[in-house]
Scaffold this active site. Structure first.
Site, PDB file in Angstrom:
ATOM      1  N   GLU A  90     -53.041 -26.989   8.300  1.00  0.00           N
ATOM      2  CA  GLU A  90     -53.081 -25.648   8.328  1.00  0.00           C
ATOM      3  C   GLU A  90     -51.933 -25.098   7.315  1.00  0.00           C
ATOM      4  OE1 GLU A  90     -53.855 -24.962  13.069  1.00  0.00           O
ATOM      5  OE2 GLU A  90     -51.783 -25.024  12.329  1.00  0.00           O
ATOM      6  N   CYS A 104     -46.342 -21.117   3.210  1.00  0.00           N
ATOM      7  CA  CYS A 104     -45.936 -22.132   4.046  1.00  0.00           C
ATOM      8  C   CYS A 104     -46.991 -23.336   3.745  1.00  0.00           C
ATOM      9  CB  CYS A 104     -45.344 -21.772   5.187  1.00  0.00           C
ATOM     10  SG  CYS A 104     -44.757 -23.247   6.249  1.00  0.00           S
ATOM     11  N   CYS A 111     -47.413 -35.786  10.913  1.00  0.00           N
ATOM     12  CA  CYS A 111     -46.103 -35.957  10.619  1.00  0.00           C
ATOM     13  C   CYS A 111     -45.862 -37.324  11.205  1.00  0.00           C
ATOM     14  CB  CYS A 111     -45.154 -34.700  10.702  1.00  0.00           C
ATOM     15  SG  CYS A 111     -43.598 -35.178  10.190  1.00  0.00           S
ATOM     16  N   CYS A 115     -40.381 -35.416  15.674  1.00  0.00           N
ATOM     17  CA  CYS A 115     -39.413 -34.457  16.216  1.00  0.00           C
ATOM     18  C   CYS A 115     -39.635 -33.899  17.534  1.00  0.00           C
ATOM     19  CB  CYS A 115     -39.021 -33.246  15.253  1.00  0.00           C
ATOM     20  SG  CYS A 115     -38.291 -33.726  13.667  1.00  0.00           S
ATOM     21  N   CYS A 118     -41.363 -30.364  17.935  1.00  0.00           N
ATOM     22  CA  CYS A 118     -42.495 -29.794  16.850  1.00  0.00           C
ATOM     23  C   CYS A 118     -43.763 -30.155  17.225  1.00  0.00           C
ATOM     24  CB  CYS A 118     -42.050 -30.437  15.418  1.00  0.00           C
ATOM     25  SG  CYS A 118     -43.117 -29.694  14.176  1.00  0.00           S
ATOM     26  N   GLY A 157     -46.010 -31.944   8.100  1.00  0.00           N
ATOM     27  CA  GLY A 157     -45.505 -33.107   7.319  1.00  0.00           C
ATOM     28  C   GLY A 157     -43.986 -33.236   6.775  1.00  0.00           C
ATOM     29  N   CYS A 331     -42.686 -21.487  12.989  1.00  0.00           N
ATOM     30  CA  CYS A 331     -41.924 -22.788  12.730  1.00  0.00           C
ATOM     31  C   CYS A 331     -42.085 -23.595  13.868  1.00  0.00           C
ATOM     32  CB  CYS A 331     -40.549 -22.529  12.619  1.00  0.00           C
ATOM     33  SG  CYS A 331     -39.706 -23.803  12.239  1.00  0.00           S
TER      34      CYS A 331
END
Length: 358
Positions: A90, A104, A111, A115, A118, A157, A331
């Site tokens: 995306e 962005c 990834c 985290c 996320c 990522g 985010c």
């Protein structure tokens, strides 16, 4: 079937070499058309028809395609990009209050950083994107929204784990014979890969750096961001200071505020201690909800108190406006619309995750 050459990740001289073009200026012509957003060889009107036909047999102007377009009421646009191997990423267009448009872009499928807060980190890691796959995200966003002002490597990522292809994409996008984007308009965001920060400082390109800090409490950061185990905060701070001095650019520290987790007085004191004495600006980002994760959005009062404490200590700080939440484009939310397809279709954990060790 012979795989066609993806041209969007190549510089003019590489186009000449790989396509064996003569005269050599044809490579610069093709590169210029790509930078203008052209998607077919037929649209390259200053090339002879015979050459256009020949090129279409050996190469492709775009190696990815847009499979879904989502638009938020705040003007944010999210594109789902289909890759040639059936996977997807995306990319998001953000527009600020002054009307500046920022792309962005993603640099990996999934990834490996994992985290805790996320969405992308919970998808697992499949592979790095090629320079062409990165560049095309920017070009597709420009097709939908017109000329863009900035680009941030802040999507899906960890850019430092694919730095070679990120560098190549930047070289393509900033080349004066193509898109000609200014390096001053480019930001790379890392979760804190120390060796990558030093590499970027020493070897360029000289772009803006953002570090996803989230918290300056070592134990809490290790819990929220596993990369801390091999990239400790004390060493990360030294790397950030080095980058700011070497590049001459202020580094941005990003902190996703999680209600009751990293919004209290101790968290503020730790952040102040970390930021004081180095050339940084703190961006506070109220956490955006992701289904299934055990966190809550911070209240307005929590955010206000945190900002006030940093300001009182003389720290440069901004509380970011939330954008793109309706479409999973904010985010920490990237991958939200891909999760079912990717997890049920092609397991992202099927490949070994790269090490982020310092």
């Amino acid at each position: 079937m012979i795989e066609k050459i993806a041209l969007t990740g190549l510089l003019p001289e590489e186009i000449v070499s790989q396509l064996e073009l003569t005269p050599a200026f044809r490579g610069k012509q093709v590169f210029s058309w790509i930078g203008k957003g052209v998607e077919t060889f037929d649209a390259m009107t200053n090339l002879p028809a015979s050459l256009r036909a020949e090129l279409s047999e050996k190469a492709q102007v775009r190696c990815t395609s847009v499979s879904k377009v989502l638009t938020d009421s705040d003007g944010t646009i999210k594109l789902q990009i289909a890759l040639s191997d059936g996977m997807a990423v995306e990319t998001v267009l953000l527009t600020d209050r002054e009307g500046r448009k920022t792309a962005c872009v993603s640099c990996q499928v999934g990834c490996a950083m994992n985290c805790a807060f996320c969405q992308t980190g919970h998808l697992g890691f499949a592979r790095n994107l090629t320079a062409a796959e990165i560049v095309e995200q920017f070009l597709f966003l420009e097709k939908h929204a017109g000329p863009l002002d900035n680009i941030v490597f802040m999507g899906m990522g960890e850019p430092m784990m694919n730095l070679e292809m990120v560098r190549k994409a930047i070289a393509v996008l900033t080349n004066k014979d193509g898109r000609g984007l200014s390096a001053r308009r480019i930001t790379l965001s890392t979760s804190g890969v120390i060796r990558g920060i030093y590499d970027l400082a020493e070897n360029g390109p000289n772009i803006r750096l953002a570090v996803s800090l989230t918290t300056a409490d070592p134990a809490l950061r290790e819990e929220l961001m596993p990369i801390t185990r091999t990239n400790p905060l004390s060493d990360l701070r030294k790397a950030i200071d080095f980058y700011a001095q070497k590049s001459g650019k202020r580094v941005t520290l990003e902190a996703a505020l999680l209600s009751g987790v990293n919004t209290g007085e101790e968290s503020a004191r730790n952040m102040i201690s970390f930021a004081r004495g180095i050339d940084v600006h703190v961006n506070l980002i109220p956490w955006n909800p992701v289904g299934g994760l055990p966190f809550k959005e911070p209240t307005a009062a929590e955010c206000k108190r945190f900002v006030e404490k940093l300001e009182k200590a003389g720290i440069n700080v901004t509380l970011r406006t939330r954008r793109g939440r309706e479409i999973g484009g904010a985010c920490g939310q990237l991958g939200k619309t891909l999760a079912d397809k990717i997890v049920d279709g092609k397991r992202l954990e099927r490949q070994e995750k790269p090490s982020a060790a310092d």
